[in-house]
Design a protein around this motif. Structure first.
Motif, PDB file in Angstrom:
ATOM      1  N   SER A 161       0.800  -1.228   0.000  1.00  0.00           N
ATOM      2  CA  SER A 161       0.000   0.000   0.000  1.00  0.00           C
ATOM      3  C   SER A 161       0.836   1.283   0.000  1.00  0.00           C
ATOM      4  O   SER A 161       0.433   2.281  -0.589  1.00  0.00           O
ATOM      5  N   PHE A 162       2.003   1.272   0.635  1.00  0.00           N
ATOM      6  CA  PHE A 162       2.776   2.511   0.743  1.00  0.00           C
ATOM      7  C   PHE A 162       3.687   2.755  -0.460  1.00  0.00           C
ATOM      8  O   PHE A 162       4.354   3.784  -0.545  1.00  0.00           O
ATOM      9  N   GLU A 163       3.722   1.812  -1.400  1.00  0.00           N
ATOM     10  CA  GLU A 163       4.550   1.977  -2.588  1.00  0.00           C
ATOM     11  C   GLU A 163       3.681   2.366  -3.783  1.00  0.00           C
ATOM     12  O   GLU A 163       2.623   1.787  -4.015  1.00  0.00           O
ATOM     13  N   GLY A 164       4.146   3.340  -4.538  1.00  0.00           N
ATOM     14  CA  GLY A 164       3.407   3.770  -5.713  1.00  0.00           C
ATOM     15  C   GLY A 164       4.256   4.705  -6.551  1.00  0.00           C
ATOM     16  O   GLY A 164       5.227   5.291  -6.071  1.00  0.00           O
ATOM     17  N   VAL A 165       3.883   4.839  -7.819  1.00  0.00           N
ATOM     18  CA  VAL A 165       4.621   5.711  -8.729  1.00  0.00           C
ATOM     19  C   VAL A 165       4.387   7.168  -8.332  1.00  0.00           C
ATOM     20  O   VAL A 165       3.250   7.575  -8.092  1.00  0.00           O
ATOM     21  N   PRO A 166       5.450   7.970  -8.252  1.00  0.00           N
ATOM     22  CA  PRO A 166       5.281   9.390  -7.894  1.00  0.00           C
ATOM     23  C   PRO A 166       4.397  10.120  -8.890  1.00  0.00           C
ATOM     24  O   PRO A 166       4.274   9.719 -10.050  1.00  0.00           O
ATOM     25  N   LYS A 167       3.794  11.208  -8.432  1.00  0.00           N
ATOM     26  CA  LYS A 167       2.964  12.018  -9.315  1.00  0.00           C
ATOM     27  C   LYS A 167       3.842  12.704 -10.361  1.00  0.00           C
ATOM     28  O   LYS A 167       5.025  12.908 -10.158  1.00  0.00           O
ATOM     29  N   GLY A 168       3.205  13.060 -11.472  1.00  0.00           N
ATOM     30  CA  GLY A 168       3.913  13.812 -12.497  1.00  0.00           C
ATOM     31  C   GLY A 168       4.204  13.055 -13.763  1.00  0.00           C
ATOM     32  O   GLY A 168       4.553  13.646 -14.776  1.00  0.00           O
ATOM     33  N   PHE A 169       4.071  11.707 -13.730  1.00  0.00           N
ATOM     34  CA  PHE A 169       4.332  10.911 -14.915  1.00  0.00           C
ATOM     35  C   PHE A 169       3.045  10.713 -15.715  1.00  0.00           C
ATOM     36  O   PHE A 169       2.017  10.292 -15.163  1.00  0.00           O
ATOM     37  N   TYR A 170       3.115  10.989 -17.010  1.00  0.00           N
ATOM     38  CA  TYR A 170       1.952  10.864 -17.887  1.00  0.00           C
ATOM     39  C   TYR A 170       2.349  10.147 -19.172  1.00  0.00           C
ATOM     40  O   TYR A 170       3.516  10.112 -19.557  1.00  0.00           O
ATOM     41  N   THR A 171       1.329   9.589 -19.848  1.00  0.00           N
ATOM     42  CA  THR A 171       1.522   9.010 -21.166  1.00  0.00           C
ATOM     43  C   THR A 171       0.317   9.370 -22.023  1.00  0.00           C
ATOM     44  O   THR A 171      -0.596  10.073 -21.570  1.00  0.00           O
ATOM     45  N   LEU A 172       0.316   8.895 -23.255  1.00  0.00           N
ATOM     46  CA  LEU A 172      -0.783   9.184 -24.181  1.00  0.00           C
ATOM     47  C   LEU A 172      -1.583   7.916 -24.436  1.00  0.00           C
ATOM     48  O   LEU A 172      -1.019   6.851 -24.715  1.00  0.00           O
ATOM     49  N   ASP A 173      -2.913   8.040 -24.350  1.00  0.00           N
ATOM     50  CA  ASP A 173      -3.816   6.939 -24.628  1.00  0.00           C
ATOM     51  C   ASP A 173      -4.867   7.439 -25.607  1.00  0.00           C
ATOM     52  O   ASP A 173      -5.749   8.211 -25.236  1.00  0.00           O
ATOM     53  N   GLU A 174      -4.715   7.023 -26.878  1.00  0.00           N
ATOM     54  CA  GLU A 174      -5.609   7.478 -27.945  1.00  0.00           C
ATOM     55  C   GLU A 174      -5.707   9.006 -27.984  1.00  0.00           C
ATOM     56  O   GLU A 174      -6.772   9.583 -28.102  1.00  0.00           O
ATOM     57  N   GLY A 175      -4.547   9.640 -27.863  1.00  0.00           N
ATOM     58  CA  GLY A 175      -4.466  11.090 -27.958  1.00  0.00           C
ATOM     59  C   GLY A 175      -4.750  11.836 -26.675  1.00  0.00           C
ATOM     60  O   GLY A 175      -4.598  13.068 -26.614  1.00  0.00           O
ATOM     61  N   GLU A 176      -5.147  11.125 -25.613  1.00  0.00           N
ATOM     62  CA  GLU A 176      -5.449  11.759 -24.336  1.00  0.00           C
ATOM     63  C   GLU A 176      -4.259  11.627 -23.376  1.00  0.00           C
ATOM     64  O   GLU A 176      -3.618  10.568 -23.307  1.00  0.00           O
ATOM     65  N   LEU A 177      -3.978  12.705 -22.643  1.00  0.00           N
ATOM     66  CA  LEU A 177      -2.923  12.678 -21.635  1.00  0.00           C
ATOM     67  C   LEU A 177      -3.468  12.013 -20.367  1.00  0.00           C
ATOM     68  O   LEU A 177      -4.433  12.499 -19.772  1.00  0.00           O
ATOM     69  N   VAL A 178      -2.871  10.888 -19.964  1.00  0.00           N
ATOM     70  CA  VAL A 178      -3.350  10.139 -18.801  1.00  0.00           C
ATOM     71  C   VAL A 178      -2.188   9.808 -17.879  1.00  0.00           C
ATOM     72  O   VAL A 178      -1.033   9.800 -18.291  1.00  0.00           O
ATOM     73  N   ARG A 179      -2.498   9.555 -16.635  1.00  0.00           N
ATOM     74  CA  ARG A 179      -1.479   9.191 -15.642  1.00  0.00           C
ATOM     75  C   ARG A 179      -0.750   7.920 -16.084  1.00  0.00           C
ATOM     76  O   ARG A 179      -1.366   6.960 -16.532  1.00  0.00           O
ATOM     77  N   ASP A 180       0.548   7.923 -15.969  1.00  0.00           N
ATOM     78  CA  ASP A 180       1.372   6.772 -16.348  1.00  0.00           C
ATOM     79  C   ASP A 180       1.818   6.049 -15.085  1.00  0.00           C
ATOM     80  O   ASP A 180       2.541   6.600 -14.257  1.00  0.00           O
ATOM     81  N   GLU A 181       1.394   4.799 -14.945  1.00  0.00           N
ATOM     82  CA  GLU A 181       1.767   3.994 -13.779  1.00  0.00           C
ATOM     83  C   GLU A 181       3.095   3.265 -13.973  1.00  0.00           C
ATOM     84  O   GLU A 181       3.531   2.527 -13.094  1.00  0.00           O
ATOM     85  N   LEU A 182       3.727   3.474 -15.130  1.00  0.00           N
ATOM     86  CA  LEU A 182       5.023   2.844 -15.423  1.00  0.00           C
ATOM     87  C   LEU A 182       4.991   1.338 -15.144  1.00  0.00           C
ATOM     88  O   LEU A 182       5.854   0.789 -14.452  1.00  0.00           O
ATOM     89  N   ARG A 183       4.007   0.673 -15.739  1.00  0.00           N
ATOM     90  CA  ARG A 183       3.871  -0.770 -15.551  1.00  0.00           C
ATOM     91  C   ARG A 183       5.049  -1.538 -16.146  1.00  0.00           C
ATOM     92  O   ARG A 183       5.231  -2.731 -15.881  1.00  0.00           O
TER      93      ARG A 183
END
Length: 294
Positions: A161-183
């Motif tokens: 629960s205490f581990e997660g990707v820091p805020k600020g990372f984004y990617t593109l999904d069908e032209g939309e800017l969305v949060r990137d979880e760096l999977r």
């Protein structure tokens, strides 16, 4: 599952240049060379390639190492400071080599922070160039034995629960800017006979406790050591403490960290692990095998 009899881990580049070999260069990023021995046969694996192969090439010469017989290259995730040296490496070794990574390695990554925008911090080249210079892309979410006793961990389940990707990372999904979880963020593990698992991580965006926990689960062995970047540079004291406690509960005996770990976290790891803590740097090398007194 295979085990190695012996593995030497060499940091080809890290943010800190160190001082054990005169003239080595540091640069933000990381690249690790592993030389593993199974029944007398040596396998060479490179994990991450820093941001500029010229730095790696310079350090390799001073370290008296040879990359021409590298058998496989593994990428921890798509950020430029872990992938930027790939094309230079491929041109240097001049033979066909598998490039193992998560399928999301090709997605764009954009960082938007407070008061600053860093566009396109993912792959700094077109993925089609990999094939041009002799790289064979092998993209998978699954665990894969890339050399005898050395395992690519694929996509890491995120259950802590205490581990997660820091805020600020984004990617593109069908032209939309969305949060990137760096999977795509993953790691390597070396199964050392009689000793346990040595986990090598690039940035640990998936969370180092998640990574080590999953490694032990899928490889059916006990964790022994962690090496690499832990991305705790912006973490608060509570998360750092929970990370250390989590690794200790999992049985991690030795910690070798640098790159994006952060000074505060390194200090706390030093306090917790004492002489079992080491700060890595360009040229740092260590070996894992069962010693006669173990």
């Amino acid at each position: 599952m295979s085990d190695v009899d012996f593995v030497e881990v060499i940091i080809l580049v890290d943010d800190y240049s160190g001082y054990e070999v005169r003239g080595l260069v540091g640069q933000h990023g990381i690249s690790v060379l592993m030389k593993a021995v199974v029944d007398g046969e040596v396998s060479k694996v490179i994990f991450d390639v820093g941001q500029d192969f010229r730095v790696i090439k310079y350090n390799v010469r001073l370290l008296n190492e040879n990359l021409n017989d590298v058998g496989v290259v593994v990428l921890s995730h798509r950020h430029y400071d872990h992938t930027g040296g790939l094309l230079g490496l491929l041109k240097h070794i001049k033979h066909t080599v598998p490039i193992v990574a998560h399928p999301d390695i090709t997605k764009p990554n954009i960082y938007i922070g407070d008061g600053q925008v860093k566009l396109l911090i993912g792959l700094p080249f077109n993925i089609s160039e990999v094939d041009k210079y002799g790289g064979q892309l092998l993209l998978t979410k699954s665990v894969l034995e890339v050399a005898p006793g050395i395992y690519f961990l694929g996509e890491i389940p995120r259950v802590i629960s205490f581990e997660g990707v820091p805020k600020g990372f984004y990617t593109l999904d069908e032209g939309e800017l969305v949060r990137d979880e760096l999977r795509d963020d993953t790691a390597l593990a070396v199964k050392v006979r009689g000793l346990g698992l040595v986990v090598i991580s690039g940035c640990s965006h998936s969370g180092i406790v998640n990574i080590v926990r999953y490694t032990a689960e899928v490889l059916k062995d006990k964790p022994y050591a962690v090496i690499g970047g832990l991305h705790l540079i912006d973490a608060d004291e509570e998360r750092i403490k929970k990370t250390i406690d989590g690794l200790k509960k999992l049985g991690v005996k030795e910690v070798y960290v640098g790159h994006c770990t952060g000074l505060r976290a390194e200090y706390e790891f030093l306090r917790a692990y004492r002489d079992k803590f080491k700060k890595i740097h360009s040229g740092f090398r260590t070996r894992f095998y069962v010693k006669s007194d173990q």
